[in-house]
Write a protein that holds these residues in place. Structure first.
Motif, PDB file in Angstrom:
ATOM      1  N   GLU A 163     105.079 106.368  45.950  1.00 56.39           N
ATOM      2  CA  GLU A 163     104.283 106.879  47.067  1.00 56.39           C
ATOM      3  C   GLU A 163     104.361 108.390  47.192  1.00 56.39           C
ATOM      4  N   ASN A 164     105.391 109.000  46.626  1.00 58.52           N
ATOM      5  CA  ASN A 164     105.535 110.453  46.694  1.00 58.52           C
ATOM      6  C   ASN A 164     104.823 111.187  45.569  1.00 58.52           C
ATOM      7  N   LEU A 165     104.257 110.429  44.634  1.00 62.27           N
ATOM      8  CA  LEU A 165     103.590 111.046  43.491  1.00 62.27           C
ATOM      9  C   LEU A 165     102.135 111.353  43.812  1.00 62.27           C
ATOM     10  N   GLN A 166     101.693 112.539  43.445  1.00 60.96           N
ATOM     11  CA  GLN A 166     100.283 112.884  43.604  1.00 60.96           C
ATOM     12  C   GLN A 166      99.423 112.206  42.542  1.00 60.96           C
ATOM     13  N   THR A 167     100.020 111.926  41.394  1.00 61.26           N
ATOM     14  CA  THR A 167      99.336 111.231  40.308  1.00 61.26           C
ATOM     15  C   THR A 167     100.351 110.404  39.538  1.00 61.26           C
ATOM     16  N   LEU A 168      99.871 109.305  38.933  1.00 57.43           N
ATOM     17  CA  LEU A 168     100.747 108.453  38.132  1.00 57.43           C
ATOM     18  C   LEU A 168     100.987 109.025  36.741  1.00 57.43           C
ATOM     19  N   GLN A 169     100.271 110.099  36.404  1.00 59.93           N
ATOM     20  CA  GLN A 169     100.438 110.722  35.086  1.00 59.93           C
ATOM     21  C   GLN A 169     101.792 111.420  35.019  1.00 59.93           C
TER      22      GLN A 169
END
Length: 319
Positions: A163-169
């Motif tokens: 949830e803290n990630l802006q992108t899964l990349q």
């Protein structure tokens, strides 16, 4: 201006492709050679009834099969780390399979050591205890135990802060260190592998001591005991190589933090070949060369079939 723009675009692309080629060739060629040798060894172990039905050869097949899967997956991760940034879910799946395949080797070596112990210390009971059915059950238990570790790692992975990630990349290379951010995961990983390798080492050493003591008995076949001791020392050596492979990712992470990118890539290639790839091939070579039953058949398929056809026929007659 268009010509200059084209040159400035092609230049970095060319250097990027050249860097990928230079970093891939030293790894790809040994990998294909090792996979070919292991593939021929696997085919050899299924080519004759005596190899398909003998417990130690069945266990050896399981060991080589898991090593091949782990080597293939490691090669895939290596290529992806050079060129492509994965997403966290994809990296997590690949890491889980890597854990599964890497645990099979030390567990199989434990069972192979116990098989040699029973063969020397309890020769009259060996044929009733070490059967093809019991060997298949042992292999199922090995894979089930390794799967339980993967399941535990997966549960710990659920704490990943998606949830803290802006992108899964991913912005870093796909490694266990990049996925297991929870300190509990790191502690569990250390405790598990300490327990696994210490238990395996104690089992192999205890089997070696038991065989050595049995060799002093007048009723023990001295030649069989001597050969079993050499085999157990080989298992201990293989266990050390398996333990060495678990140090690859921490070493790469530590090296990347203190040296420049080019030198880190060169050292990563050298470590990958020596620590990951070479141990996976040594099992096939060592067992294939030292085993009188496997050696002529392996050489027949590995090299010139005509040259070894006579030796192969002699081996078939002797078996």
């Amino acid at each position: 201006m268009s010509g200059i723009q084209t040159n400035t675009t092609v230049g970095p692309q060319y250097r990027g492709l050249l860097e990928i080629a230079l970093s891939s060739i030293p790894v790809t060629l040994p990998c294909f050679v090792f996979l070919y040798i292991n593939g021929v060894m696997l085919f050899t172990l299924r080519s004759k009834p005596v190899l398909r039905e003998t417990s130690r050869y069945i266990l050896l097949y399981n060991l080589l099969f898991a090593d091949d899967l782990h080597l293939t997956l490691s090669q895939l991760l290596y290529f992806l780390s050079i060129r492509i940034r994965l997403t966290y879910p994809v990296c997590g799946v690949l890491i889980m399979f890597s854990y599964l395949f890497s645990d099979i080797s030390p567990l199989t070596l434990v069972v192979m050591s116990l098989e040699r112990y029973v063969a020397v210390c309890y020769p009259l009971r060996h044929s009733t205890v070490v059967t093809s059915r019991n060997t298949a059950v042992a292999i199922i238990v090995i894979w089930a135990f390794s799967s339980l570790n993967v399941l535990a790692q997966l549960v710990l992975l659920l704490d990943f802060p998606f949830e803290n990630l802006q992108t899964l990349q991913m912005t870093a290379i796909c490694t266990p260190q990049a996925m297991f951010l929870n300190p509990v995961s790191e502690q569990y990983d250390k405790v598990y592998y300490y327990f696994l390798f210490v238990s395996a080492g104690v089992t192999v050493i205890a089997s070696f001591i038991g065989v050595t003591i049995a060799a002093t008995s007048a009723s023990t076949d001295k030649a069989s005991a001597h050969k079993a001791r050499k085999t157990l020392l080989l298992h201990l050596f293989q266990l050390g190589l398996s333990l060495l492979s678990t140090l690859y990712n921490p070493l790469v992470t530590a090296i990347s933090a203190v040296v420049d990118r080019i030198r880190a890539l060169q050292m990563q290639i050298a470590l990958y070949v020596v620590v990951i790839m070479l141990p996976k091939c040594l099992s096939a070579l060592i067992y294939g060369i030292r085993d009188n039953t496997i050696r002529p058949i392996l050489m027949y398929y590995l090299c010139c079939q005509r040259k070894f056809s006579v030796v192969l026929k002699e081996a078939e007659v002797s078996t």
